[in-house]
Scaffold this motif. Structure first.
Motif, short mmCIF file in Angstrom:
data_model
loop_
_atom_site.label_atom_id
_atom_site.label_comp_id
_atom_site.label_asym_id
_atom_site.label_seq_id
_atom_site.Cartn_x
_atom_site.Cartn_y
_atom_site.Cartn_z
N GLN A 63 -7.99 20.99 -16.23
CA GLN A 63 -8.84 21.77 -17.12
C GLN A 63 -8.47 23.25 -17.07
O GLN A 63 -8.51 23.93 -18.10
N LYS A 64 -8.10 23.75 -15.90
CA LYS A 64 -7.70 25.15 -15.79
C LYS A 64 -6.46 25.43 -16.63
O LYS A 64 -6.39 26.44 -17.33
N VAL A 65 -5.50 24.51 -16.59
CA VAL A 65 -4.29 24.68 -17.40
C VAL A 65 -4.65 24.69 -18.88
O VAL A 65 -4.15 25.53 -19.65
N GLU A 66 -5.52 23.78 -19.28
CA GLU A 66 -5.93 23.72 -20.70
C GLU A 66 -6.67 24.99 -21.11
O GLU A 66 -6.43 25.53 -22.19
N ILE A 67 -7.56 25.48 -20.26
CA ILE A 67 -8.30 26.71 -20.56
C ILE A 67 -7.36 27.90 -20.66
O ILE A 67 -7.45 28.71 -21.59
N ASP A 68 -6.42 27.99 -19.72
CA ASP A 68 -5.46 29.09 -19.75
C ASP A 68 -4.61 29.04 -21.02
O ASP A 68 -4.34 30.08 -21.64
N SER A 69 -4.21 27.84 -21.43
CA SER A 69 -3.43 27.69 -22.67
C SER A 69 -4.24 28.12 -23.89
O SER A 69 -3.72 28.80 -24.78
N VAL A 125 0.86 -1.18 0.00
CA VAL A 125 0.00 0.00 0.00
C VAL A 125 0.89 1.24 0.00
O VAL A 125 1.74 1.40 0.88
N VAL A 126 0.71 2.10 -1.02
CA VAL A 126 1.56 3.28 -1.14
C VAL A 126 0.80 4.59 -1.00
O VAL A 126 1.40 5.66 -1.03
N GLY A 127 -0.52 4.52 -0.84
CA GLY A 127 -1.30 5.73 -0.67
C GLY A 127 -2.79 5.46 -0.79
O GLY A 127 -3.21 4.32 -1.00
N VAL A 128 -3.55 6.52 -0.64
CA VAL A 128 -5.00 6.47 -0.77
C VAL A 128 -5.44 7.75 -1.47
O VAL A 128 -4.91 8.82 -1.18
N ILE A 129 -6.40 7.61 -2.38
CA ILE A 129 -6.96 8.81 -2.99
C ILE A 129 -8.47 8.81 -2.79
O ILE A 129 -9.10 7.75 -2.67
N SER A 130 -9.02 10.01 -2.74
CA SER A 130 -10.46 10.17 -2.55
C SER A 130 -11.06 10.77 -3.82
O SER A 130 -10.34 11.29 -4.69
N ILE A 131 -12.37 10.74 -3.88
CA ILE A 131 -13.06 11.36 -5.00
C ILE A 131 -12.72 12.85 -5.07
O ILE A 131 -12.56 13.41 -6.15
N GLY A 132 -12.57 13.48 -3.91
CA GLY A 132 -12.19 14.89 -3.88
C GLY A 132 -10.83 15.13 -4.51
O GLY A 132 -10.64 16.13 -5.22
N ASP A 133 -9.88 14.24 -4.24
CA ASP A 133 -8.55 14.37 -4.85
C ASP A 133 -8.64 14.31 -6.37
O ASP A 133 -7.98 15.07 -7.08
N LEU A 134 -9.47 13.38 -6.87
CA LEU A 134 -9.63 13.23 -8.32
C LEU A 134 -10.29 14.44 -8.94
O LEU A 134 -9.85 14.95 -9.98
N VAL A 135 -11.34 14.94 -8.30
CA VAL A 135 -12.04 16.12 -8.82
C VAL A 135 -11.09 17.31 -8.85
O VAL A 135 -11.03 18.04 -9.86
N ASN A 136 -10.33 17.51 -7.79
CA ASN A 136 -9.37 18.63 -7.76
C ASN A 136 -8.33 18.50 -8.86
O ASN A 136 -7.95 19.49 -9.49
N ALA A 137 -7.84 17.28 -9.11
CA ALA A 137 -6.84 17.06 -10.17
C ALA A 137 -7.43 17.35 -11.54
O ALA A 137 -6.78 17.98 -12.39
N ILE A 138 -8.65 16.93 -11.77
CA ILE A 138 -9.30 17.16 -13.06
C ILE A 138 -9.55 18.65 -13.27
O ILE A 138 -9.30 19.19 -14.35
N ILE A 139 -10.01 19.34 -12.23
CA ILE A 139 -10.24 20.78 -12.33
C ILE A 139 -8.94 21.52 -12.63
O ILE A 139 -8.89 22.42 -13.47
N ALA A 140 -7.86 21.15 -11.93
CA ALA A 140 -6.55 21.79 -12.16
C ALA A 140 -6.08 21.57 -13.60
O ALA A 140 -5.58 22.50 -14.24
#
Length: 145
Positions: free
Chosen positions: A128-134, A111-126
């Motif tokens: 998308q923000k980079v893509e929108i800014d580009s 076991v090397v870690g745990v991720i939550s749905i919140g972690d995934l949503v934050n990663a996806i939003i980040a």
């Protein structure tokens, strides 16, 4: 984006309890760590996961008491898990399909870690923000060329 990238950003903290701990102790630890689930570990081996939902459905609604019920009595023992080389999109698909909010990250049995749905949503939003800014930079003429 891969799970490894997400873990590199969010950290690899693992909060766990043993199967013989009481549900009360598990809930207290969730509150202390401000998390919605804990891994259930026997030594270094993942044996299950206990979540707020397990507590609600298997203790409160069944008339049990958290101080006399062992984690092993209510934990989910068929744990959906991914590896650090899996993608964020796969994790979202698994969480949606199985209606879960936490995924242990396991590499070759460790076991090397745990991720939550919140972690995934934050990663996806980040992302998308980079893509929108580009795109804004490109449209606005802010591209080299």
């Amino acid at each position: 984006m891969h799970v490894k990238d997400l873990l590199d950003k969010k950290g690899r903290d693992i909060y766990s309890v043993s199967p013989d701990d009481t549900v009360y102790d598990a809930i207290a630890k969730m509150a202390d760590k401000n998390v919605g689930a804990l891994l259930v570990m026997e030594g270094d081996q993942l044996s299950g996961i206990i979540s707020e939902r397990d507590y609600r459905n298997k203790v409160i609604l069944k008339g049990r008491t958290s101080k006399t019920t062992a984690v092993k009595e209510i934990m989910t023992d068929e744990v959906i898990q991914v590896s650090s080389s899996d993608t964020v999109n796969l994790c979202m698909q698994l969480m949606t399909k199985h209606k879960i909010r936490h995924l242990p990250i396991v590499n070759k049995g460790e076991v090397v870690g745990v991720i939550s749905i919140g972690d995934l949503v934050n990663a996806i939003i980040a992302k998308q923000k980079v893509e929108i800014d580009s795109l804004r930079d490109y449209i606005g003429g802010g591209y080299p060329g």
